[in-house]
Enzyme design. Sequence first.
Site, PDB file in Angstrom:
ATOM      1  N   ILE A 117     -25.792  -8.667   5.681  1.00  0.00           N
ATOM      2  CA  ILE A 117     -24.354  -8.253   6.620  1.00  0.00           C
ATOM      3  C   ILE A 117     -23.363  -8.043   4.545  1.00  0.00           C
ATOM      4  O   ILE A 117     -23.348  -8.394   3.776  1.00  0.00           O
ATOM      5  CB  ILE A 117     -23.984  -9.690   6.044  1.00  0.00           C
ATOM      6  N   CYS A 118     -22.556  -6.954   5.014  1.00  0.00           N
ATOM      7  CA  CYS A 118     -21.214  -6.592   3.670  1.00  0.00           C
ATOM      8  C   CYS A 118     -22.629  -5.767   2.999  1.00  0.00           C
ATOM      9  O   CYS A 118     -23.096  -4.762   3.152  1.00  0.00           O
ATOM     10  CB  CYS A 118     -20.959  -7.663   3.135  1.00  0.00           C
ATOM     11  N   HIS A 119     -22.157  -5.994   1.392  1.00  0.00           N
ATOM     12  CA  HIS A 119     -23.211  -5.176   0.269  1.00  0.00           C
ATOM     13  C   HIS A 119     -24.902  -5.474   0.229  1.00  0.00           C
ATOM     14  O   HIS A 119     -25.059  -5.340  -0.227  1.00  0.00           O
ATOM     15  CB  HIS A 119     -22.995  -5.822  -0.789  1.00  0.00           C
ATOM     16  N   SER A 127     -24.733  -5.532   9.313  1.00  0.00           N
ATOM     17  CA  SER A 127     -23.150  -6.164   9.827  1.00  0.00           C
ATOM     18  C   SER A 127     -22.479  -5.637   9.037  1.00  0.00           C
ATOM     19  O   SER A 127     -22.207  -5.690   7.582  1.00  0.00           O
ATOM     20  CB  SER A 127     -23.040  -7.635  10.324  1.00  0.00           C
TER      21      SER A 127
END
Length: 188
Positions: free
Chosen positions: A112-114, A161
């Site tokens: 997720i994210c980074h 995500s």
Amino acid sequence: MSKQSLQQKRIAFLATDGFEQVELTKPWEALKNAGAEVVLVSPKSGEIQGVNHDEKADTFPVDQSVHSASAEQFDGLVLPGGVFNPDALRMCEDSVSFVRDFFKQHKPVAAICHGPWTLIEADVVRGRKVTSWPSLKTDLINAGAEWVDEECVCDQGLVTSRNPDDLPAFCDKAIEEFAEGRHAEQTT
């Protein structure tokens, strides 16, 4: 999903200092509630420092060193984001190899994210549809991925995500993929 769905499943969370705390704690709680054994793996020993955006948050005890961990010991992998965390992980060869081995063994991975920065370094995004924090878009495209701006994307056992707002969908899809287990079509 029922609590039974992840019984007998052992899921690794790979992180180091600077992970976005909620991106570890929410999936951790969801997977535990679904019956999984969750294990915090890190290149650091002792404790690692979480963050809430750019502010220090809580510390968490490391369960196992990535230097002694093997993908064979786990049924799946979660990669939380935070800017500092994946940047440090992608500079650690044992962490990169650990991630790559989940793909070689056709095991589900959720980032997720980074978190996908580490996937780029492991060279496992080529030909896959993924999402991430928007600043990783060009990096992912340059690594051969198809980047989309969607809440949650799943491609052959790889769940991605964009940010903490996507955690409910991310956790649900991760549980589903971890319950399935092997992904015969997943390749490196």
